[in-house]
Design an enzyme around this catalytic site. Structure first.
Site, PDB file in Angstrom:
ATOM      1  N   CYS A  80      -3.590  -1.099  -2.123  1.00 10.22           N
ATOM      2  CA  CYS A  80      -3.840   0.317  -2.413  1.00 10.22           C
ATOM      3  C   CYS A  80      -4.880   0.452  -3.536  1.00 10.22           C
ATOM      4  CB  CYS A  80      -2.526   0.953  -2.843  1.00 10.22           C
ATOM      5  SG  CYS A  80      -2.681   2.685  -3.257  1.00 10.22           S
ATOM      6  N   HIS A 118      -7.339   3.848   3.661  1.00  9.49           N
ATOM      7  CA  HIS A 118      -7.332   4.634   4.895  1.00  9.49           C
ATOM      8  C   HIS A 118      -8.725   4.847   5.469  1.00  9.49           C
ATOM      9  CE1 HIS A 118      -3.336   5.435   3.420  1.00  9.49           C
ATOM     10  NE2 HIS A 118      -3.027   6.104   4.521  1.00  9.49           N
ATOM     11  N   GLU A 140      -3.918   8.994   8.690  1.00  5.58           N
ATOM     12  CA  GLU A 140      -2.483   8.850   9.012  1.00  5.58           C
ATOM     13  C   GLU A 140      -2.188   9.540  10.354  1.00  5.58           C
ATOM     14  OE1 GLU A 140       0.445   7.662   7.096  1.00  5.58           O
ATOM     15  OE2 GLU A 140      -0.832   6.712   5.596  1.00  5.58           O
ATOM     16  N   ASP A 177       0.870  -1.173   0.000  1.00  4.35           N
ATOM     17  CA  ASP A 177       0.000   0.000   0.000  1.00  4.35           C
ATOM     18  C   ASP A 177       0.906   1.222   0.000  1.00  4.35           C
ATOM     19  OD1 ASP A 177      -2.382   1.535   0.178  1.00  4.35           O
ATOM     20  OD2 ASP A 177      -2.033   1.818   2.315  1.00  4.35           O
ATOM     21  N   SER A 178       0.293   2.378  -0.244  1.00  5.95           N
ATOM     22  CA  SER A 178       1.084   3.600  -0.228  1.00  5.95           C
ATOM     23  C   SER A 178       1.475   3.995   1.198  1.00  5.95           C
ATOM     24  CB  SER A 178       0.282   4.731  -0.863  1.00  5.95           C
ATOM     25  OG  SER A 178      -0.942   4.887  -0.180  1.00  5.95           O
ATOM     26  N   CYS A 238     -10.734   3.376  -0.416  1.00  2.00           N
ATOM     27  CA  CYS A 238      -9.362   3.794  -0.095  1.00  2.00           C
ATOM     28  C   CYS A 238      -9.003   3.088   1.205  1.00  2.00           C
ATOM     29  CB  CYS A 238      -9.328   5.316   0.074  1.00  2.00           C
ATOM     30  SG  CYS A 238      -7.756   5.915   0.712  1.00  2.00           S
TER      31      CYS A 238
HETATM   32  N1  DGL Z   1      -3.647   3.845  -0.163  1.00  2.00           N
HETATM   33  C1  DGL Z   1      -4.327   4.780  -1.006  1.00  2.00           C
HETATM   34  C2  DGL Z   1      -5.582   4.158  -1.594  1.00  2.00           C
HETATM   35  O1  DGL Z   1      -6.074   3.144  -1.127  1.00  2.00           O
HETATM   36  C3  DGL Z   1      -4.739   6.012  -0.249  1.00  2.00           C
HETATM   37  C4  DGL Z   1      -3.639   6.898   0.183  1.00  2.00           C
HETATM   38  C5  DGL Z   1      -2.913   7.596  -0.928  1.00  2.00           C
HETATM   39  O2  DGL Z   1      -3.426   8.558  -1.498  1.00  2.00           O
HETATM   40  O3  DGL Z   1      -1.831   7.136  -1.179  1.00  2.00           O
HETATM   41  O4  DGL Z   1      -6.097   4.689  -2.544  1.00  2.00           O
END
Ligand code: DGL
Length: 252
Positions: free
Chosen positions: A94, A210, A176, A31-32, A208
């Site tokens: 992600c 998050h 976050e 993931d990011s 997403c």
């Molecule tokens: N992990 C990203 C997603 O699920 C969200 C956070 C980002 O913008 O990197 O889209």
């Protein structure tokens, strides 16, 4: 590992050794940032025998505001790094990377790759099937919304389901930061979800990684009667089925 595997394949017990070693390999997840840990938790709960390697690209988060070319590059780098460690399957936790880069990832690594968009879209259709006029809301990063990937995922399984999307970029920083119940989070949620409330979806996809962290605030803002869909949970169910279908489960 690759060297051992290569030697094993040329050995008389090759097939046996190969299948034993492949099944015991970990599942890679990326993931990011930390949001994908919600996907990891869903996988871990369902697959207690499996090993996982989680990569959170916290140095380069967020992905959701970046260009297609950049997200593709990051996604390929992450996938190749995890593949180089020896994994039997890759879960792209992600949403942004799944929406923008899944075909490129699949072109670049030779193992099964599961993204979160397809499973989330299919779950949304399943859960709204009984409604006379099925309506699905999707909240996601700007890049995911622009890609229309969820819209297409829903349309692939149901032509008649109406879909409305809303970008909620600040939710990523709030999650976050761990601001899960603060007044600021509630007020931002009210603003982001204003049009979504008018659309009045039967189900709302948390598109997403998050967003499940802000689940309580999102549920209270959109209304208790709207079903929230965690794409990570839907993905974990599909990973369980795919491991079984491919005979890749870890028996130990
Ligand atoms: N992990 C990203 C997603 O699920 C969200 C956070 C980002 O913008 O990197 O889209």
């Amino acid at each position: 590992f690759r060297r051992v595997l290569f030697r094993s394949i040329s050995h008389p017990h090759a097939l046996f050794l190969y299948s034993m070693s492949l099944n015991s390999l970990p599942i890679g997840i990326f993931d990011s940032g930390v949001g994908g840990l919600t996907v990891y938790r869903a996988l871990h709960d369902r697959l207690p025998n499996e090993h996982f390697i989680y990569l959170g690209d916290t140095a380069r988060v967020p992905y959701g505001t970046k260009s297609l070319a950049t997200v593709e590059r990051y996604a390929i780098e992450n996938s190749q790094f995890l593949a180089s460690l020896g994994i039997k399957m890759l879960v792209v936790a992600c949403n942004t990377a799944s929406a923008l880069a899944l075909p490129k990832i699949r072109e670049n690594i030779g193992i099964d790759v599961v993204g979160v968009i397809g499973p989330g879209g299919r779950r949304a259709v399943e859960l709204t099937r009984d409604s006379p006029n099925p309506k699905v809301g999707v909240i996601a990063t700007e890049a995911t919304v622009e890609s229309r990937a969820y819209l297409e995922a829903v349309k692939r399984v149901s032509e008649t389901t109406k879909v409305f999307q809303a970008g909620c970029p600040l939710f990523v920083s709030l999650a976050e930061e761990g601001w899960t119940h603060e007044a600021e989070t509630r007020s931002i949620a009210r603003r982001y979800l204003m049009d979504m409330k008018i659309f009045a979806p039967d189900a709302l996809v948390l598109g997403c990684t998050h967003y499940p962290i802000l689940r309580d605030v999102i549920q209270q803002t959109i209304g208790e009667n709207v079903k929230l869909i965690d794409s990570g949970e839907a993905t974990a169910d599909e990973v369980v089925a795919l491991l079984k279908e491919k005979g890749l489960e870890n028996p130990n």
